[in-house]
Design a protein around this motif. Structure first.
Motif, PDB file in Angstrom:
ATOM      1  N   ASN A 174      33.813  33.617  41.029  1.00  0.00           N
ATOM      2  CA  ASN A 174      34.034  33.423  42.449  1.00  0.00           C
ATOM      3  C   ASN A 174      34.558  34.726  43.062  1.00  0.00           C
ATOM      4  OD1 ASN A 174      34.158  32.166  44.865  1.00  0.00           O
ATOM      5  ND2 ASN A 174      35.999  30.963  44.415  1.00  0.00           N
ATOM      6  N   LEU A 175      33.699  35.742  43.068  1.00  0.00           N
ATOM      7  CA  LEU A 175      34.080  37.066  43.565  1.00  0.00           C
ATOM      8  C   LEU A 175      33.057  37.555  44.578  1.00  0.00           C
ATOM      9  CD1 LEU A 175      34.953  38.818  40.171  1.00  0.00           C
ATOM     10  CD2 LEU A 175      36.558  37.829  41.785  1.00  0.00           C
ATOM     11  N   ASP A 176      33.489  38.488  45.435  1.00  0.00           N
ATOM     12  CA  ASP A 176      32.593  39.141  46.390  1.00  0.00           C
ATOM     13  C   ASP A 176      32.358  40.575  45.946  1.00  0.00           C
ATOM     14  OD1 ASP A 176      32.459  36.920  47.946  1.00  0.00           O
ATOM     15  OD2 ASP A 176      33.864  37.630  49.475  1.00  0.00           O
ATOM     16  N   PHE A 177      31.100  40.998  45.916  1.00  0.00           N
ATOM     17  CA  PHE A 177      30.734  42.368  45.572  1.00  0.00           C
ATOM     18  C   PHE A 177      30.170  43.034  46.824  1.00  0.00           C
ATOM     19  CE2 PHE A 177      30.603  40.062  41.623  1.00  0.00           C
ATOM     20  CZ  PHE A 177      31.122  40.946  40.705  1.00  0.00           C
TER      21      PHE A 177
ATOM     22  N   THR B 265      41.377  34.146  38.637  1.00  0.00           N
ATOM     23  CA  THR B 265      40.364  34.894  39.377  1.00  0.00           C
ATOM     24  C   THR B 265      40.783  36.341  39.601  1.00  0.00           C
ATOM     25  OG1 THR B 265      41.241  34.075  41.465  1.00  0.00           O
ATOM     26  CG2 THR B 265      39.354  32.900  40.536  1.00  0.00           C
ATOM     27  N   MET B 266      42.083  36.611  39.679  1.00  0.00           N
ATOM     28  CA  MET B 266      42.542  37.992  39.791  1.00  0.00           C
ATOM     29  C   MET B 266      42.249  38.760  38.500  1.00  0.00           C
ATOM     30  SD  MET B 266      43.256  38.084  42.694  1.00  0.00           S
ATOM     31  CE  MET B 266      44.312  38.298  44.043  1.00  0.00           C
ATOM     32  N   ALA B 267      42.379  38.094  37.362  1.00  0.00           N
ATOM     33  CA  ALA B 267      42.051  38.733  36.088  1.00  0.00           C
ATOM     34  C   ALA B 267      40.539  38.971  35.993  1.00  0.00           C
ATOM     35  CB  ALA B 267      42.515  37.867  34.926  1.00  0.00           C
ATOM     36  N   ALA B 268      39.755  38.099  36.627  1.00  0.00           N
ATOM     37  CA  ALA B 268      38.300  38.242  36.584  1.00  0.00           C
ATOM     38  C   ALA B 268      37.828  39.470  37.364  1.00  0.00           C
ATOM     39  CB  ALA B 268      37.627  36.986  37.130  1.00  0.00           C
ATOM     40  N   ILE B 269      38.610  39.935  38.334  1.00  0.00           N
ATOM     41  CA  ILE B 269      38.244  41.137  39.099  1.00  0.00           C
ATOM     42  C   ILE B 269      38.149  42.332  38.168  1.00  0.00           C
ATOM     43  CG2 ILE B 269      39.032  42.773  40.848  1.00  0.00           C
ATOM     44  CD1 ILE B 269      40.262  40.450  42.345  1.00  0.00           C
ATOM     45  N   ARG B 270      39.186  42.551  37.372  1.00  0.00           N
ATOM     46  CA  ARG B 270      39.199  43.699  36.460  1.00  0.00           C
ATOM     47  C   ARG B 270      38.085  43.568  35.416  1.00  0.00           C
ATOM     48  NH1 ARG B 270      39.178  48.578  35.995  1.00  0.00           N
ATOM     49  NH2 ARG B 270      39.751  49.356  33.972  1.00  0.00           N
ATOM     50  N   THR B 271      37.843  42.335  34.952  1.00  0.00           N
ATOM     51  CA  THR B 271      36.778  42.106  33.976  1.00  0.00           C
ATOM     52  C   THR B 271      35.425  42.473  34.566  1.00  0.00           C
ATOM     53  OG1 THR B 271      38.074  40.313  33.019  1.00  0.00           O
ATOM     54  CG2 THR B 271      35.746  40.382  32.469  1.00  0.00           C
ATOM     55  N   ALA B 272      35.170  42.070  35.810  1.00  0.00           N
ATOM     56  CA  ALA B 272      33.896  42.376  36.466  1.00  0.00           C
ATOM     57  C   ALA B 272      33.735  43.884  36.645  1.00  0.00           C
ATOM     58  CB  ALA B 272      33.815  41.663  37.810  1.00  0.00           C
TER      59      ALA B 272
END
Length: 180
Positions: free
Chosen positions: A33-36, A56-63
């Motif tokens: 659930n992120l915006d690129f 979801t904040m951790a998923a930002i760095r992963t992406a």
């Protein structure tokens, strides 16, 4: 995140496509659930999470790390080195089908021939400098590492004490391809 000069990044509906000197890689982020967003004329990639939880904040760095791996793949490529480890019976490996597969013989003295086909875009070579070493090269880090894992899993010792029987093919070095 900054994008190097020789690389172009395209984003459409959470599908990130990276093109560089070694080819094109595409990654699907629809499950996050992120915006690129591309900024500054395609020189910066911005990843946003609105009202994000800790996950979801951790998923930002992963992406961002995934996109950096795509950029490294299309500029330098990835190389995994694997070594043959044996106590008594020397492992014999022959590379076939245009550097796209490997046949492993004489593992623990067994007559069985183990065949492993490389995943798409991964090539396998025998190292000239080091004895009992193979080198896996490719652009996609996931495919190269999965091919290394398939080779490693084919050489598992069964019905023996694995602390004593350490024979197998193991990853000894991994990273981007360095020019030698």
């Amino acid at each position: 995140m900054e994008i190097p000069e020789e690389v172009t990044v395209k984003v459409s509906a959470k599908m990130v496509s990276v093109t560089g000197p070694r080819g094109t890689l595409t990654r699907n982020f629809k499950h996050l659930n992120l915006d690129f967003q591309l900024q500054e004329g395609g020189r910066k990639l911005k990843v946003d999470a609105w009202f994000g939880t800790r996950r979801t904040m951790a998923a930002i760095r992963t992406a961002i790390s995934h996109v950096q791996n795509l950029i490294t793949g299309v500029t330098k490529g990835f190389r995994y080195k694997m070594r043959f480890v044996y106590a008594h019976f020397p492992i014999n490996a022959s590379i076939n089908s245009g550097n796209r597969g490997i046949e492993i013989r004489n593992f623990l003295g067994e007559k069985k021939v183990r065949k492993v086909d490389m995943l798409d875009g991964v090539t396998i070579l025998r190292s000239e400098k080091v004895k009992d070493e193979i080198v896996l090269d490719g652009n996609d880090i996931e495919l190269v590492s999965r091919s290394a894992a398939l080779i490693n899993q084919k050489c598992h010792v069964k019905k023996k004490d694995i602390r004593k029987f350490l024979d197998g093919i193991y990853v000894s070095d991994k990273g981007a391809i360095k020019e030698e």
